[in-house]
Structure formats: structure tokens, C-alpha cells
Design a protein around this motif. Structure first.
Motif, PDB file in Angstrom:
ATOM      1  N   ALA A 486       0.839  -1.205   0.000  1.00 19.44           N
ATOM      2  CA  ALA A 486       0.000   0.000   0.000  1.00 19.44           C
ATOM      3  C   ALA A 486       0.871   1.251   0.000  1.00 19.44           C
ATOM      4  CB  ALA A 486      -0.920  -0.017   1.227  1.00 19.44           C
ATOM      5  N   LYS A 489       2.481   1.921  -3.476  1.00 26.53           N
ATOM      6  CA  LYS A 489       1.502   2.471  -4.418  1.00 26.53           C
ATOM      7  C   LYS A 489       1.255   3.960  -4.104  1.00 26.53           C
ATOM      8  CE  LYS A 489      -3.375   2.090  -5.475  1.00 26.53           C
ATOM      9  NZ  LYS A 489      -4.582   1.768  -4.767  1.00 26.53           N
ATOM     10  N   PHE A 490       1.153   4.250  -2.815  1.00 29.18           N
ATOM     11  CA  PHE A 490       0.910   5.622  -2.355  1.00 29.18           C
ATOM     12  C   PHE A 490       2.077   6.539  -2.751  1.00 29.18           C
ATOM     13  CE2 PHE A 490       1.618   8.736   1.115  1.00 29.18           C
ATOM     14  CZ  PHE A 490       0.477   9.510   0.944  1.00 29.18           C
ATOM     15  N   SER A 493       2.284   7.430  -6.546  1.00 30.26           N
ATOM     16  CA  SER A 493       1.356   8.409  -7.116  1.00 30.26           C
ATOM     17  C   SER A 493       1.367   9.768  -6.389  1.00 30.26           C
ATOM     18  CB  SER A 493      -0.063   7.826  -7.147  1.00 30.26           C
ATOM     19  OG  SER A 493      -0.346   7.208  -5.919  1.00 30.26           O
ATOM     20  N   ASN A 494       2.212   9.934  -5.347  1.00 30.12           N
ATOM     21  CA  ASN A 494       2.258  11.229  -4.646  1.00 30.12           C
ATOM     22  C   ASN A 494       3.677  11.762  -4.521  1.00 30.12           C
ATOM     23  OD1 ASN A 494      -0.602  11.794  -3.400  1.00 30.12           O
ATOM     24  ND2 ASN A 494      -0.233   9.602  -3.148  1.00 30.12           N
ATOM     25  N   TYR A 508       5.141  12.267   4.446  1.00 27.81           N
ATOM     26  CA  TYR A 508       4.240  12.922   3.486  1.00 27.81           C
ATOM     27  C   TYR A 508       4.143  14.391   3.886  1.00 27.81           C
ATOM     28  CZ  TYR A 508      -0.278  13.919   1.162  1.00 27.81           C
ATOM     29  OH  TYR A 508      -1.294  14.446   0.402  1.00 27.81           O
ATOM     30  N   VAL A 519      -5.901  11.851   1.552  1.00 25.15           N
ATOM     31  CA  VAL A 519      -5.205  10.576   1.743  1.00 25.15           C
ATOM     32  C   VAL A 519      -6.119   9.602   2.490  1.00 25.15           C
ATOM     33  CG1 VAL A 519      -3.258   9.437   2.875  1.00 25.15           C
ATOM     34  CG2 VAL A 519      -2.911  11.603   1.686  1.00 25.15           C
ATOM     35  N   ASP A 522      -8.733   8.505  -0.187  1.00 27.10           N
ATOM     36  CA  ASP A 522      -8.304   7.737  -1.354  1.00 27.10           C
ATOM     37  C   ASP A 522      -7.398   6.546  -1.033  1.00 27.10           C
ATOM     38  OD1 ASP A 522      -9.681   9.682  -2.610  1.00 27.10           O
ATOM     39  OD2 ASP A 522      -7.961  10.670  -3.568  1.00 27.10           O
ATOM     40  N   TYR A 523      -6.759   6.566   0.147  1.00 28.50           N
ATOM     41  CA  TYR A 523      -5.829   5.477   0.487  1.00 28.50           C
ATOM     42  C   TYR A 523      -6.155   4.927   1.873  1.00 28.50           C
ATOM     43  CZ  TYR A 523      -3.211   7.537  -3.378  1.00 28.50           C
ATOM     44  OH  TYR A 523      -2.841   8.030  -4.595  1.00 28.50           O
ATOM     45  N   ASP A 525      -5.736   2.176   3.155  1.00 29.80           N
ATOM     46  CA  ASP A 525      -4.766   1.231   3.743  1.00 29.80           C
ATOM     47  C   ASP A 525      -3.527   1.932   4.297  1.00 29.80           C
ATOM     48  OD1 ASP A 525      -6.557  -0.276   2.459  1.00 29.80           O
ATOM     49  OD2 ASP A 525      -5.218  -1.030   0.882  1.00 29.80           O
ATOM     50  N   VAL A 526      -3.459   3.254   4.114  1.00 32.27           N
ATOM     51  CA  VAL A 526      -2.277   3.991   4.584  1.00 32.27           C
ATOM     52  C   VAL A 526      -2.705   4.901   5.725  1.00 32.27           C
ATOM     53  CG1 VAL A 526      -0.675   5.829   3.917  1.00 32.27           C
ATOM     54  CG2 VAL A 526      -1.082   3.927   2.371  1.00 32.27           C
TER      55      VAL A 526
END
Length: 536
Positions: A486, A489-490, A493-494, A508, A519, A522-523, A525-526
């Protein structure tokens, strides 16, 4: 806390390890000085308000502290204090009162067993005192209170006690009671020992005169206390005994009751009674929380943890000293200890104990002591040292910075030097340093604006590098947690928001609250966190 643990070995039982907390200007550094004076560690207190060279107080040794007269780094001091019965070993940690340096203070409070809260008699409980008190409350630290500056115009005694009880939600019991106020302040009545303590205004470095009396009805009182003040004292004490709880040592050790002493640190008054209180009622070295098990101070195997790193204490040697709180055992110089994070053995050959800015080689140390270990960057905040067992001390926080700025070296050719300097400060815990994944340069994060000034002046002083801080598009930083897949992937895309801290952890960087909300949406799992435990 009733438990069936055996008595601690006498060397450990005589140790008292505590921090002094207060709002800036309540007189904390002066109180520290007087502790050293009464402990026999210094011959004469350097008057904080004296001229030129003389105003360098013993516990403030960084150039900036000398210029501004504020303490910006917590320093540790060890000295002996002898009362009627025993000799105690005091390990005193002075903390910065300025709110811009609160993170240093939070970490310092993980290394002590009790706190002394200094309150200004005219101002009562101030904002910073309240913040620090809440940290003590989180850790259930026992608190002893010293109400300072009673020789100036100050507030009514009951009013001060009420304010502490209301604002801090803690019971207060008077250990002494002031007689007169401001210009008419003549001393205190020592409630715990039924004595009269008289202040000498002429000699600030003299210990107050103490008169043995038999309770408040002793006719001898009238020889020392003017009649109107004596009547007031008797009335107030009668009220105090009815309204306020007596001193219950168990409630104090649990952190639900604080005894309060009144005095004037600059006049050396009330300090000795406070020190006696720490010796008599203060906690012995306590159990340390750690994974996978707690550490008991009486264990024979040595263990300790780093709660602070101070770089360049001696500018002539680029040294870094890790301040280590001993959690158990009896350490002897030259011992090999395991550095748990790297699993490597370290021979501790030149550990030091601090007497303000003087350091001496420490031949030995016991649980409760605070020792400095000079090193070249191996030791970081949160590291645990043991005799082989893989224990990790827990509860040492690192906070997300509230202010972020970019930083550039005045000379573009020196960017490598700048990187080295920044890494040094990051490991010391003086600032967070983030390396963005796109582009060059660094982003520096701090808790308070004054820290940027301190950093700039230290980088110039210690590395000969003029630097400038510039506005950054980012306003806050969050650590990224979650399953590896996860996170990958995060990050992918960031990219424009991603950076790495000095431990290599993913951070971040955000511009608006909207970024954080996005976040979460959209995410799922993070997770983003504003603190991380200082251990690896």
C-alpha cells in the motif's frame, strides 16, 4: 503503589532524579544554581542579573543562551545533598522553559522520576507550565511545587493554591506558609517540621536562619514576627488545615497531590526546605517501561537509554554527547554494552558526569544516574544500551514539526557540508530534516520559530556556514504507515509530496488539511501519524 518488591540497594535508593519545569522567567535557572550552591557543587552562585561575564549561569553553556539569557537545551547535573539523616545523590535535569523547545523537554521528562514545578508568585500558573504539567500527568510523574519570587509583590497564597488546583486538577498541600508578601515578606513557617525560617535580605548566598519553635502558640514566635503578621499567619494556617489535605506521601508518588513550598530563589530562601522535601518525599529510581519487558532498577545487569543528544558541547572537539539515563544495574567505566538497535557491542571508555558545564570522567554509575557518552554519531535518541539482552525502552516521542522551511547554503559549493550539519542536528533531535524525493535541497521542520534562529546561528558558529531559510510550500509533515504494498503504491502516485527523514522513514509533506483528508479518503490502507516512537 504498594508492591512486594525488595528494598533497592542503598546506592540506588539514595538517588533522586528529577527535572525542573516552568514557564520562561519563573526563575528556574536561578533555582538550579542554588541547588548546586547548597549541594556544595559551586562556591558562589553566578548572579543571573549581574553584569557581563558574571551573568553566565552555570547550567546555560551554549553561546546563544549566554546572549539571550534563556536556556535552550536541557542540561544535566549531578551533586550530593546531605540532610540530617543521609547523603542523597541528586540528578537534576534543567529543561528549556521556552515553548519553542518543548520537544526537548518532553523527551527529558521520560528520563526522570519526578518534576519540580516552579511558579512565579505574581503570575501563578502560566500557559507553558500547563503544557508541561500535562506531559507529567501523562507519565504520572510525582510533582513538587515551588512558588518563587515571594519577595516581590505576589498574589494571595490561597489564590495561588486555588489556581493550581483548578487549572491543573491536582490536590495541593502546603509544606510551608509565607509570612508577609513583597517588601514585607520576612520568611516562611515550615509546616512539616514546625519551624520558623527567616530570610536574610542582606546576603543572597546565605542559607536562611532557622528557628526551632513548638507549634504556633510558642511565645518565642513574637520575638521574630511582628504582631499583625503573626495574627494573619495563625488565621491563615488554621484555614489551610481545614481546607487543604495533609501531606500524603503515597498520593504524592501517584501524582495526584503536590506539596508546595514558598520562597525566593534569588535570595536563596526556601530552597533548602525544597531540597529536603525531594530527599524525604521524592521517589527513588523507578521501573522503566520497555519491550518485551519492564526494566527494574535493582536488576544487576546494566541497562540505560538515550533521551538526548547534544552536539558540539565543546566546539574545539567536534564531539557529540549522548545523555543516557541508567535504568538498572551498576555501571563501571570500560564496560562493553550492546547497542540494541545495531546489535553491536560498544566499549564505554570515557563516560562523563556533568556538573553544569564542567564534566568529569565517570568511574561508575548506578540506576537513576544520568551519564554522558561521547560518540561520533552512533547513538541516537531512543537507543537502548544493555548487557546483551534485546530490550527497547518505549515511550520516547518524536513530534511532527509545526513549521517547515527550505534551507540553502550561502555558498552553493558547500551543499555537502550543509547536508552533514543538518544530519547532525536531526540526530540530535534539534530539528527534523526532510529530503524531498524530487528536486534538490532540504526541508527543515521545527516546533517553534525561534528554533530556526538557533539552527542558523549554530550552523554558522559550528560549521562556518552562513545559511538562509526560505518559505516552503508545505505546512506540515506526517509519517506514513501501512503495509509495504500500500505504501509503495501511495508513494508512486504522490511523488511531489514525498520526502524521507534522517532515519530513512517515509514522510508525506502537506500544504493544507485537504491533503490529509484526501489521503484518508483515497488510500484507506495507509495511515498518517503526527508522532513516531524514537526507536528503530
Amino acid at each position: 503503589m504498594l508492591d512486594n518488591r525488595p528494598d533497592l540497594p542503598p546506592e540506588i535508593a539514595r538517588r533522586r532524579t528529577f527535572a525542573i519545569i516552568s514557564h520562561p522567567d519563573a526563575g528556574k535557572t536561578t533555582l538550579t544554581e542554588k541547588f548546586l550552591l547548597f549541594g556544595g557543587a559551586i562556591q558562589m552562585a553566578g548572579q543571573v542579573r549581574a553584569k557581563g561575564e558574571a551573568r553566565r549561569t552555570r547550567s546555560d553553556f551554549m553561546a546563544m543562551e549566554k546572549d539571550r539569557g534563556i536556556s535552550v537545551s536541557a542540561s544535566a547535573m549531578s551533586f550530593d545533598f546531605t540532610n540530617k539523616h543521609n547523603t542523597f545523590r541528586f540528578n537534576l535535569v534543567d529543561t528549556p522553559g521556552h515553548s519553542d523547545f518543548s520537544e526537548d523537554t518532553y523527551r527529558t521528562l521520560t528520563a526522570v522520576d519526578a518534576a519540580i514545578m516552579v511558579i512565579d508568585g505574581a503570575k501563578g500558573v502560566e500557559s507553558q507550565t500547563q503544557k508541561l504539567f500535562e506531559v507529567c500527568r501523562m507519565r504520572d510523574l510525582p510533582i513538587l511545587t515551588f512558588c518563587n519570587k515571594m519577595d516581590r509583590e505576589s498574589r494571595d497564597t490561597f489564590e495561588i493554591i486555588d489556581e493550581i488546583q483548578e487549572n491543573l486538577a491536582i490536590d495541593v498541600t502546603p509544606a510551608s506558609w509565607p509570612i508577609g508578601v513583597g517588601r514585607d515578606f520576612i520568611g516562611c513557617y515550615d509546616i512539616l517540621r514546625d519551624r520558623l525560617e527567616l530570610m536574610d535580605r542582606a546576603d543572597r548566598n546565605k542559607v536562611a536562619e532557622s528557628v526551632e519553635i513548638n507549634g504556633l502558640d510558642d511565645p518565642k514566635l513574637a520575638e521574630y514576627v511582628p504582631e499583625d503578621q503573626l495574627n494573619t499567619l495563625r488565621e491563615e494556617l488554621e484555614m489551610a488545615r481545614e481546607l487543604l489535605p495533609p501531606l500524603d506521601p503515597a498520593a504524592m508518588l501517584e501524582g495526584s497531590l503536590t506539596p508546595i513550598w514558598f520562597g525566593s530563589a534569588i535570595n536563596s530562601f526556601g530552597v533548602k526546605e525544597l531540597m529536603d522535601g525531594i530527599a524525604t518525599y521524592g521517589p527513588q529510581p523507578q521501573i522503566q517501561s520497555a519491550e518485551p519487558r519492564q526494566i527494574l532498577p535493582e536488576e544487576t545487569k546494566v541497562s540505560g537509554f538515550v533521551f538526548k543528544v547534544q552536539a558540539n558541547m565543546d566546539p574545539k572537539h567536534r564531539d557529540r554527547v549522548a545523555f543516557v539515563r541508567m535504568a538498572s544495574g551498576h555501571f563501571k567505566r570500560g564496560m562493553k554494552l550492546t547497542h540494541v538497535r545495531t546489535k553491536k557491542p560498544m566499549a564505554i571508555s570515557n563516560p562523563v558526569m556533568f556538573l553544569a558545564s564542567d564534566r568529569e570522567l565517570a568511574e561508575e554509575a548506578w540506576a537513576g544516574d544520568i551519564m554522558g557518552i561521547p560518540n561520533h554519531g552512533q547513538l541516537r535518541i531512543g537507543d537502548t544500551l544493555t548487557e546483551g539482552e534485546a530490550l527497547r525502552v518505549t515511550g520516547i516521542p518524536s513530534f511532527a514539526p509545526e513549521l517547515l522551511q527550505g534551507v540553502r547554503a550561502g555558498d552553493p559549493l558547500k551543499s555537502k557540508h550543509l547536508e552533514k550539519a543538518l544530519m547532525q542536528f536531526a540526530e540530535e533531535g534539534a530539528a527534523k530534516v526532510f529530503k524531498p524525493s524530487i528536486g534538490s535541497g532540504f526541508i527543515v521542520g521545527v516546533v517553534g520559530a525561534l528554533q530556526f534562529e538557533v539552527l542558523a546561528s549554530r550552523i554558522e558558529l559550528e560549521y562556518g556556514l552562513p545559511v538562509r531559510f526560505e518559505a516552503s510550500q508545505f505546512t506540515s509533515a506526517r509519517w506514513v504507515n501501512g503495509a509495504q504494498q500500500a505504501i509503495d503504491k501511495f508513494v508512486e502516485s504522490n511523488k511531489q509530496h514525498i520526502s524521507y527523514d534522517h532515519d530513512g522513514d517515509i514522510v508525506y509533506l502537506t500544504r493544507l488539511q485537504w491533503d490529509i483528508d484526501r489521503v484518508a479518503r483515497d488510500y484507506p490502507d495507509v495511515t498518517l501519524t503526527a508522532t513516531k516512537e524514537m526507536m528503530v
